[in-house]
Design an enzyme around this catalytic site. Sequence first.
Site, PDB file in Angstrom:
ATOM      1  N   TYR A 109       0.834  -1.200   0.000  1.00  0.00           N
ATOM      2  CA  TYR A 109       0.000   0.000   0.000  1.00  0.00           C
ATOM      3  C   TYR A 109       0.869   1.251   0.000  1.00  0.00           C
ATOM      4  O   TYR A 109       0.650   2.172  -0.803  1.00  0.00           O
ATOM      5  CB  TYR A 109      -0.917   0.002   1.225  1.00  0.00           C
ATOM      6  CG  TYR A 109      -1.641   1.308   1.435  1.00  0.00           C
ATOM      7  CD1 TYR A 109      -2.775   1.622   0.697  1.00  0.00           C
ATOM      8  CD2 TYR A 109      -1.171   2.248   2.361  1.00  0.00           C
ATOM      9  CE1 TYR A 109      -3.439   2.824   0.879  1.00  0.00           C
ATOM     10  CE2 TYR A 109      -1.825   3.456   2.550  1.00  0.00           C
ATOM     11  CZ  TYR A 109      -2.949   3.743   1.807  1.00  0.00           C
ATOM     12  OH  TYR A 109      -3.585   4.941   1.985  1.00  0.00           O
ATOM     13  N   ALA A 125       3.930   1.620  -0.969  1.00  0.00           N
ATOM     14  CA  ALA A 125       4.653   1.761  -2.236  1.00  0.00           C
ATOM     15  C   ALA A 125       3.745   2.306  -3.333  1.00  0.00           C
ATOM     16  O   ALA A 125       4.158   3.156  -4.138  1.00  0.00           O
ATOM     17  CB  ALA A 125       5.241   0.417  -2.652  1.00  0.00           C
ATOM     18  N   SER A 126       2.510   1.831  -3.385  1.00  0.00           N
ATOM     19  CA  SER A 126       1.584   2.323  -4.416  1.00  0.00           C
ATOM     20  C   SER A 126       1.274   3.798  -4.210  1.00  0.00           C
ATOM     21  O   SER A 126       1.189   4.572  -5.173  1.00  0.00           O
ATOM     22  CB  SER A 126       0.298   1.489  -4.422  1.00  0.00           C
ATOM     23  OG  SER A 126      -0.452   1.672  -3.232  1.00  0.00           O
ATOM     24  N   LYS A 127       1.129   4.205  -2.962  1.00  0.00           N
ATOM     25  CA  LYS A 127       0.835   5.610  -2.685  1.00  0.00           C
ATOM     26  C   LYS A 127       2.076   6.491  -2.861  1.00  0.00           C
ATOM     27  O   LYS A 127       1.968   7.679  -3.208  1.00  0.00           O
ATOM     28  CB  LYS A 127       0.271   5.761  -1.273  1.00  0.00           C
ATOM     29  CG  LYS A 127      -1.165   5.264  -1.133  1.00  0.00           C
ATOM     30  CD  LYS A 127      -2.125   6.070  -1.984  1.00  0.00           C
ATOM     31  CE  LYS A 127      -3.580   5.752  -1.691  1.00  0.00           C
ATOM     32  NZ  LYS A 127      -4.517   6.591  -2.482  1.00  0.00           N
ATOM     33  N   ILE A 130      -8.690   8.546   7.937  1.00  0.00           N
ATOM     34  CA  ILE A 130      -9.811   9.446   7.688  1.00  0.00           C
ATOM     35  C   ILE A 130     -11.015   8.961   8.493  1.00  0.00           C
ATOM     36  O   ILE A 130     -11.245   7.762   8.639  1.00  0.00           O
ATOM     37  CB  ILE A 130     -10.146   9.483   6.184  1.00  0.00           C
ATOM     38  CG1 ILE A 130      -8.902   9.907   5.383  1.00  0.00           C
ATOM     39  CG2 ILE A 130     -11.297  10.436   5.909  1.00  0.00           C
ATOM     40  CD1 ILE A 130      -9.083   9.786   3.882  1.00  0.00           C
ATOM     41  N   THR A 171     -14.145   7.836   8.681  1.00  0.00           N
ATOM     42  CA  THR A 171     -15.221   7.252   7.886  1.00  0.00           C
ATOM     43  C   THR A 171     -15.911   6.152   8.691  1.00  0.00           C
ATOM     44  O   THR A 171     -15.318   5.591   9.621  1.00  0.00           O
ATOM     45  CB  THR A 171     -14.672   6.643   6.584  1.00  0.00           C
ATOM     46  OG1 THR A 171     -13.834   5.516   6.900  1.00  0.00           O
ATOM     47  CG2 THR A 171     -13.863   7.668   5.796  1.00  0.00           C
TER      48      THR A 171
END
Length: 237
Positions: free
Chosen positions: A156, A158-160, A188, A190
Site C-alpha cells: 500500500y 509503495a503504491s501511494k 480518515i 469514515t
Amino acid sequence: MSVEFDFSDSVALVTGAGGALGSAIATAFAESGATVAAVDIVEPESEDFLLDPERDGIDVYQADFTDEEQVSDTVEAVVADHGGIDALANVAGTWRGGTPIEETNLTTFEFLFDVNLKTMFLASKHALPHLRGREGAIVSVSARSALEGGEGDGIYRASKAGVKLLTETIAEENEGEVRANAVLPSVIDTPMNREMMPDADHDAWVDPSEIAAVVKFLCSDAAGVTSGASVPVYGEA
C-alpha cells in the site's frame, strides 16, 4: 473564519466519487458551483455508493479506471457533455495490509497498484490534454504512510508513494500549463474506519470534508503558485 470558493463554469472530474472521501470532494465542488463528473466503478444504485447522484451539478459516470479504454471513453464523454475539464481529483484508492512482504500475495500487490496508482496514471494521462488549454489542476490522493516504509502494509505504501512521485513528474512536465499536487491523509474519519478501529481516538481523525476543502484550495486560483507539492492533511491522526 470561513473560506468560500467559486467554481462556477468549471468542470471537475472526480474519480472514486462514490466513496467516503470521493463523495465529500465531489459534493464540495458542486456546492462551490462546479459541474462535477463523478466517476466510480460502483453502481450509483448500490448502498456502497455514498454520493447523492441526484444532487444538482453532479453527473455520474460508471467506469473502471483501471481499464484504459474505459478511461479514454469516459474522459471524452465528459468533454463532449460539458465542454472540457478544469480540475481532476484522483481519489480512487483502497487499503490492504496486515502481512509482511514474504506472506503477501501477488494478487494483493497487483490489486493495490491497479486501484491506487494505475487509476491515477490513466486518469491524468487522458485528462492532461484537456486540462492544458484551461490552465487546469490535478490533485491526487497519496498518503502520509507513503513517506516511509512500515510494517505490514508495504505494498500500500509503495503504491501511494508512486502517486506522490507521479504527481511531481506531472508538475515538472506541465510547468506553466497544468498544476499537479498531492494530499497526504492518514486515518480518515469514515464509518468503515470506525468499524475497523472501534477503540481508536476518533476525535483525532480528519473528516473527509476537511480534506475536500484542501483539494478545492489546490484547484483554485488561490494556489496558483503551488505545483508539485505534497500537502499533509492528517491533522493529529
